[in-house]
Design an enzyme around this catalytic site. Structure first.
Site, PDB file in Angstrom:
ATOM      1  CG  ASP A  95      -1.793   1.219   1.782  1.00 57.95           C
ATOM      2  OD1 ASP A  95      -2.378   2.180   0.355  1.00 57.95           O
ATOM      3  OD2 ASP A  95      -1.403   2.153   2.695  1.00 57.95           O
ATOM      4  CE1 TYR A 114       0.124   9.399  -1.208  1.00 55.15           C
ATOM      5  CE2 TYR A 114      -1.328   7.239  -2.646  1.00 55.15           C
ATOM      6  CZ  TYR A 114      -0.793   9.054  -2.592  1.00 55.15           C
ATOM      7  OH  TYR A 114      -0.093   9.071  -4.187  1.00 55.15           O
ATOM      8  NE  ARG A 171      -4.752   8.148   5.770  1.00 57.52           N
ATOM      9  CZ  ARG A 171      -4.181   7.197   4.800  1.00 57.52           C
ATOM     10  NH1 ARG A 171      -4.856   7.693   3.458  1.00 57.52           N
ATOM     11  NH2 ARG A 171      -4.162   5.847   4.820  1.00 57.52           N
ATOM     12  CB  SER A 225      -1.418   2.665  -4.323  1.00 56.69           C
ATOM     13  OG  SER A 225      -1.772   4.485  -3.985  1.00 56.69           O
ATOM     14  CG  ASN A 226      -7.401   3.277  -2.589  1.00 54.87           C
ATOM     15  OD1 ASN A 226      -7.633   2.468  -3.078  1.00 54.87           O
ATOM     16  ND2 ASN A 226      -7.665   3.078  -1.385  1.00 54.87           N
TER      17      ASN A 226
END
Lengths: 248, 248
Positions: free
Chosen positions: A15, A17, A46, A135-136
């Protein structure tokens, strides 16, 4: 040691972030803009970033409410500032988003990635261990982040959920990893600092490692991490142990 | 006024937790158990309850990770206590869950529901306005909650997402309302205090009313509420206005 054709694990997927990049490295800039509120802004920013990404996919797994992570991140910043009553003007917004584009990597990130690559290069079959990001973040955002952190050359794959317009922990997002690497989920170590991401990856079938930098309890979900460590060196140890115990 | 066959709206559907029932009415009991920490426990408990429900559906919209809301609520309580370092024993856990089973209704809930029913009974076609609940809560939990709050007889429908094993804001959850009422989503006013729920219901097509008791900014999502009010009397006004302006 025997020459193995059944190397284990075959890859490590990270991942980005919160795991490789410290999302709270924006606190200093936020604190300069809003003295005494930098930490609160960073935390709520966040929280809302994660919430908005998940809501969009939950409201339609098909992706009709999908919006790139950069835009979701800006939405989350705007909400957080309004909620905290902070007068965020265009210049402040630009400054914080510029910071977000170039987040610091955690200090143990690059050294651990280099160790994993070196050990892998020595593997008997010469193919090594593949390293990637899942990742997003949207591709442009990830590209700037890995380059500015000086870790771009350490990854074989940088995968973005943007390709399927579905945010983690949707199964379609995790499936990007197995598809790109062409191995089973169990043969891939998935590393995340986010409890929800570890749970989702575990449900999908990955061998999960929870990078628990904060020393928090794990989520009350039945999908538990396969292993837990406080830093990247623990991950290196876990991967080495797996290679010894699960290779024939 | 003409006798109308196209009454509008046809029904009002309410979210339950946070909207009709005050989820933070557990604070007093939590404060007695953990002096100085009651509010923090209640806040984190609620946050995790929402997060866990959404994660389960996001990780599989088909429902394989679904777990009834009562169990999710207990998981969330356990996590929140551990995260805050509070020694929650079995007796404390039981006390807080017992409180959660019988949450207080907000003081303006029952009076507003009665006004809506009375006005509806006077409607020209005699069919009235149907009132219902569409909640993440499982049926047993909702049954106790509406009875203990003395509002059970005010609803025509108490709908639980348990029937489809998918938590809001999944479309399958919202579809329970249109199916049970057999009218289009636009003809139903959906009321929630939760921004994510209002956004999800709006995406689904409901005419949404955001009960903004806290005076917070709305979420940075493009699915905005049709109307916003600070209390249930504002909802009554909105429903009356809709009936006047959108009936032929």
């Amino acid at each position: 040691m025997s020459t193995s054709t059944r190397r284990f694990p075959k890859a490590v997927l990270f991942d980005a972030y919160g795991t490789l990049f410290d999302v709270h490295s924006v606190v200093a800039a936020a604190e300069q803009l809003f003295p005494g509120q930098g930490d609160a802004l960073s935390q709520l920013w966040r929280l809302k970033q994660i919430e908005y990404s998940q809501l969009r996919t939950l409201a339609d797994p098909g992706g009709s409410h999908y919006k790139p992570f950069w835009d979701v991140t800006l939405d989350a910043l705007r909400y957080a500032a309004r909620r905290l009553g902070l007068p965020l003007d265009a210049a402040g917004e630009k400054r914080l988003m510029d910071q977000y584009a170039c987040l610091s990597a955690f200090p143990d990130t690059a050294p651990a990635l280099r160790v994993l690559r070196e050990r892998a290069a020595l593997a008997a079959d010469g193919r090594g261990l593949r390293l990637g990001i899942l990742s997003n973040g949207n591709p442009a955002m990830l590209d700037i982040a890995v380059k500015s952190a000086g870790i771009a050359e350490l990854f074989d794959h940088v995968l973005s959920v943007d390709a399927v317009r579905a945010y983690k922990p949707a199964p379609a997002a995790y499936a990007l990893g197995t598809r790109a690497l062409n191995v089973s989920a169990r043969e891939i170590v998935f590393v995340s600092s986010n409890g929800w991401d570890v749970a989702g990856a575990g449900w999908f079938g990955y061998t999960t490692f929870w990078l628990n930098r904060a020393g928090a309890p794990f989520e009350e979900l039945e999908s538990k991490p396969r292993a837990i460590g406080g830093g990247m060196s623990d991950l290196v140890g876990f991967v080495e142990k797996l290679a010894l115990t699960e290779t024939d």
